[in-house]
Enzyme design. Structure first.
Site, short mmCIF file in Angstrom:
data_model
loop_
_atom_site.label_atom_id
_atom_site.label_comp_id
_atom_site.label_asym_id
_atom_site.label_seq_id
_atom_site.Cartn_x
_atom_site.Cartn_y
_atom_site.Cartn_z
N ASP A 68 0.87 -1.17 0.00
CA ASP A 68 0.00 0.00 0.00
C ASP A 68 0.91 1.22 0.00
O ASP A 68 1.85 1.31 0.81
CB ASP A 68 -0.94 0.03 1.21
CG ASP A 68 -2.09 0.99 0.94
OD1 ASP A 68 -2.93 0.69 0.09
OD2 ASP A 68 -2.12 2.07 1.58
N ASP A 153 4.51 9.63 -10.89
CA ASP A 153 5.93 9.73 -11.25
C ASP A 153 6.28 10.90 -12.18
O ASP A 153 7.32 11.53 -12.01
CB ASP A 153 6.44 8.41 -11.85
CG ASP A 153 6.60 7.33 -10.78
OD1 ASP A 153 6.66 7.69 -9.59
OD2 ASP A 153 6.66 6.15 -11.14
P1 ITT Z 1 -3.50 -2.25 -5.30
O1 ITT Z 1 -4.27 -1.77 -4.10
O2 ITT Z 1 -4.25 -3.28 -6.09
O3 ITT Z 1 -2.10 -2.67 -4.96
P2 ITT Z 1 -3.61 0.53 -6.07
O4 ITT Z 1 -3.13 1.29 -7.28
O5 ITT Z 1 -5.05 0.73 -5.67
O6 ITT Z 1 -3.33 -1.02 -6.33
P3 ITT Z 1 -2.74 1.72 -3.59
O7 ITT Z 1 -4.08 1.63 -2.96
O8 ITT Z 1 -1.54 1.35 -2.78
O9 ITT Z 1 -2.65 0.82 -4.90
O10 ITT Z 1 -2.57 3.19 -4.16
C1 ITT Z 1 -1.32 3.63 -4.54
C2 ITT Z 1 -1.46 4.83 -5.44
O11 ITT Z 1 -0.37 5.73 -5.09
C3 ITT Z 1 -1.24 4.42 -6.89
O12 ITT Z 1 -2.47 4.27 -7.55
C4 ITT Z 1 -0.42 5.57 -7.43
O13 ITT Z 1 -1.28 6.56 -7.87
C5 ITT Z 1 0.35 6.08 -6.21
N1 ITT Z 1 1.69 5.46 -6.16
C6 ITT Z 1 2.15 4.51 -5.30
N2 ITT Z 1 3.41 4.17 -5.59
C7 ITT Z 1 3.75 4.90 -6.66
C8 ITT Z 1 4.91 4.97 -7.44
O14 ITT Z 1 5.95 4.20 -7.21
N3 ITT Z 1 4.92 5.82 -8.45
C9 ITT Z 1 3.86 6.59 -8.73
N4 ITT Z 1 2.70 6.58 -8.06
C10 ITT Z 1 2.65 5.74 -7.03
#
Ligand code: ITT
Length: 196
Positions: A68, A153
């Site tokens: 997350d 990013d």
């Molecule tokens: P899962 O829950 O299925 O893993 P998700 O995209 O819903 O997928 P999250 O709830 O953890 O995942 O939300 C993370 C969000 O934060 C993701 O959609 C990106 O917009 C941002 N994010 C996280 N890590 C990132 C990264 O390495 N680079 C860019 N944006 C990132």
């Protein structure tokens, strides 16, 4: 033992595949798409919710890894933080979230402002549950540059660099990212669980 990734985010799957020496299987290949209610109040709680949900849905022994993560801007009191995936609303695309954050900077009249990414990685197996964190600090800018990486990013310049993660080579993100740092801590835990 199988390593199963509790994520539906293709950007995360790509990065985990590059970081892990062993094969990692996205959960959808085993169970099909599942609804996961991410109602925790922290990155750690949400990572555990995702990992536990998938662990319970599997009909075979496995080590489940969940991530997350999100971006936080101190000028916005830490937003979007744990709401990064739905900043522009439930079901919003990466692009909609990115441009909403760019607009938030513009509304404040800022060209740039400090920002950081957080990743909580949860590891769940029959032998126990673990959570580790990693962070990456830098600057959020008021425009999107480059198309590498994913999510926010294109508007994030990591500390010590002049380009965004959308412009920098994937190898840079792999070396310094919040996810890579958390994964470096998760790795010995996963290896220990595989030996147990
Ligand atoms: P899962 O829950 O299925 O893993 P998700 O995209 O819903 O997928 P999250 O709830 O953890 O995942 O939300 C993370 C969000 O934060 C993701 O959609 C990106 O917009 C941002 N994010 C996280 N890590 C990132 C990264 O390495 N680079 C860019 N944006 C990132």
């Amino acid at each position: 033992m199988k390593l199963v990734l509790a994520t539906g985010n293709r950007g995360k799957v790509r990065e985990f595949r590059e970081m892990c020496e062993a094969e990692v299987i996205p959960y959808k290949e085993l169970t099909g798409e599942l609804e996961i209610v991410e109602d925790g109040e922290s990155f750690a709680q949400n990572a555990l919710i995702k990992a536990r949900t998938i662990f319970e849905a599997l009909d075979e022994e496995a080590i489940v890894i969940a991530d997350d993560s999100g971006i936080s801007l101190p000028i916005l009191d830490g937003a979007p933080g744990i709401y990064s995936a739905r900043y522009a609303g439930e079901g919003a695309s990466d692009k909609e979230n990115l441009y909403k954050l760019i607009d938030a900077l513009k509304t404040k009249g800022l060209r740039e402002t400090p920002a950081y990414y957080t990743a909580a990685i949860a590891v769940v197996s029959s032998k126990g549950e673990y959570v580790v964190h990693g962070w990456m600090h830098g600057t959020a800018i008021d425009e999107a540059r480059g198309d590498k990486g994913f999510g926010y990013d294109p508007m994030f310049i990591p500390e010590g660099y002049a380009l965004t993660l959308g412009e920098l080579d994937d190898a840079v993100k792999k070396a310094i990212s919040h996810r890579a740092k958390a994964m470096a801590l998760a790795k010995p835990i996963i290896e220990m669980l595989q030996r147990k």
